[in-house]
Design a protein around this motif. Structure first.
Motif, PDB file in Angstrom:
ATOM      1  N   SER A 148       0.816  -1.224   0.000  1.00 16.78           N
ATOM      2  CA  SER A 148       0.000   0.000   0.000  1.00 16.78           C
ATOM      3  C   SER A 148       0.846   1.269   0.000  1.00 16.78           C
ATOM      4  CB  SER A 148      -0.919   0.030   1.222  1.00 16.78           C
ATOM      5  OG  SER A 148      -1.704  -1.128   1.267  1.00 16.78           O
ATOM      6  N   ASP A 149       0.367   2.266  -0.727  1.00 14.16           N
ATOM      7  CA  ASP A 149       0.889   3.631  -0.614  1.00 14.16           C
ATOM      8  C   ASP A 149       0.168   4.364   0.509  1.00 14.16           C
ATOM      9  OD1 ASP A 149       2.616   3.544  -3.020  1.00 14.16           O
ATOM     10  OD2 ASP A 149       0.712   3.411  -4.093  1.00 14.16           O
ATOM     11  N   ASP A 150      -1.157   4.213   0.549  1.00  9.73           N
ATOM     12  CA  ASP A 150      -2.000   4.863   1.549  1.00  9.73           C
ATOM     13  C   ASP A 150      -2.884   3.816   2.222  1.00  9.73           C
ATOM     14  OD1 ASP A 150      -1.023   7.380   0.707  1.00  9.73           O
ATOM     15  OD2 ASP A 150      -2.595   7.543  -0.814  1.00  9.73           O
ATOM     16  N   VAL A 151      -3.242   4.085   3.472  1.00  5.12           N
ATOM     17  CA  VAL A 151      -4.135   3.196   4.216  1.00  5.12           C
ATOM     18  C   VAL A 151      -5.233   4.031   4.861  1.00  5.12           C
ATOM     19  CG1 VAL A 151      -4.336   1.544   6.114  1.00  5.12           C
ATOM     20  CG2 VAL A 151      -2.284   1.544   4.692  1.00  5.12           C
ATOM     21  N   VAL A 152      -6.463   3.541   4.774  1.00 10.80           N
ATOM     22  CA  VAL A 152      -7.599   4.138   5.466  1.00 10.80           C
ATOM     23  C   VAL A 152      -8.161   3.082   6.400  1.00 10.80           C
ATOM     24  CG1 VAL A 152      -9.874   5.192   5.238  1.00 10.80           C
ATOM     25  CG2 VAL A 152      -8.132   5.601   3.475  1.00 10.80           C
ATOM     26  N   CYS A 153      -8.252   3.405   7.689  1.00  7.36           N
ATOM     27  CA  CYS A 153      -8.798   2.464   8.673  1.00  7.36           C
ATOM     28  C   CYS A 153     -10.184   2.928   9.102  1.00  7.36           C
ATOM     29  CB  CYS A 153      -7.886   2.366   9.893  1.00  7.36           C
ATOM     30  SG  CYS A 153      -8.498   1.207  11.152  1.00  7.36           S
ATOM     31  N   MET A 154     -11.149   2.004   9.052  1.00  7.32           N
ATOM     32  CA  MET A 154     -12.503   2.275   9.514  1.00  7.32           C
ATOM     33  C   MET A 154     -12.796   1.501  10.779  1.00  7.32           C
ATOM     34  SD  MET A 154     -14.852   2.332   6.032  1.00  7.32           S
ATOM     35  CE  MET A 154     -16.341   2.694   7.006  1.00  7.32           C
TER      36      MET A 154
END
Length: 280
Positions: free
Chosen positions: A229-235
């Protein structure tokens, strides 16, 4: 202008969403104030079970409806569009449980996703025979190239029902690429795949990104997330908890707490998550 770790420069988000909500009776499953996927990157959407990832994914891709909010693809409003119209605009997804048509051959499965088929219209079928015949030949060549790319060329004429779970993942990626997407959304692409094939899939995803397609994927495997991953979004609980690089997100105390507090993450998973966050 920013530059992603992949070396692709980005000037604006390819996908952005604001105030997206999805409610089921009194339960708010998704309540996302702001969400962005940068063009030219691989972005992972992570979170414990019940975080709202799949519901959010389904809403964005036209397989579920939102109760509120808006989202844009390359700056164009696409809020509430059905999946087939999103696909025509360059946004295509795969599924955790693959959806190949078992009685059709692998080649036929891939050909189903060919864009702009002229023979489907009455005018094209009646008066443009030479044109659609040429397009059909081009599409067949493209389908065969994709099957070869994913190591499935020897099985092109066999029904998709004979494939293993991992091979079905490869077929679904080939079919998705047949539609020439600019944004490819992968729903748990590594789920149920043996470790050797995981590395193959990761290489394919990197290659797809290198060719200019942006990738957003849902994943539980933190090793995969940190690797690709370049970017990660955590929900968590339907909301975006943290965004950033893999190292930034994985050392975020709220992210670690969300996993520690879930049934999905045991002591080993949580220790590994925290450990990856300490990497430079």
């Amino acid at each position: 202008m920013t530059s992603s770790p992949s070396g692709h420069e980005t000037t604006q988000p390819i996908l952005s969403a604001q105030g997206v909500q999805r409610r089921f009776g009194g339960l708010t499953a998704v309540d996302v104030d702001d969400f962005v996927v940068r063009g030219g990157t691989i972005t992972a959407l992570i979170g414990p079970n019940g975080a709202g990832k799949s519901t959010f994914f389904n809403v964005l891709t036209g397989f579920d409806r939102a109760d509120a909010g808006a989202w844009q693809l390359e700056g164009r409003e696409v809020t509430g569009l059905p999946a087939y119209r999103l696909a025509r605009q360059g946004m295509v997804r795969t599924f955790q449980l693959t959806r190949s048509l078992a009685d059709l051959t692998l080649e036929e499965n891939v050909l189903l996703a060919a864009p702009g088929q002229r023979g489907e219209g009455i005018g094209g079928a009646l008066f443009g025979r030479r044109s659609w015949r040429r397009q059909e030949a081009d599409n067949t060549e493209r389908a065969q190239e994709l099957l070869a790319r994913f190591g499935l060329e020897q099985m092109a004429g066999q029904p998709a029902g004979v494939l293993s779970g991992g091979q079905r993942k490869l077929l679904e990626m080939a079919r998705a690429l047949m539609s020439e997407p600019r944004l490819l959304l992968l729903d748990e692409p590594m789920a149920g795949v043996n470790p050797r094939l995981v590395e193959t899939l990761l290489d394919h995803i990197r290659q797809v990104r290198a060719e200019g397609t942006t990738i957003l994927f849902v994943e539980h495997d933190m090793d995969v997330v940190a690797d690709i991953s370049d970017d990660v979004v955590c929900m968590a609980f339907g909301k975006v908890l943290a965004t950033g690089t893999p190292a930034e997100v994985m050392r975020d105390p709220e992210v670690i707490d969300a996993y520690l507090g879930s049934d999905e993450a045991g002591d080993d998973d949580s220790a590994r998550l925290a450990g990856k966050g300490r990497q430079p």
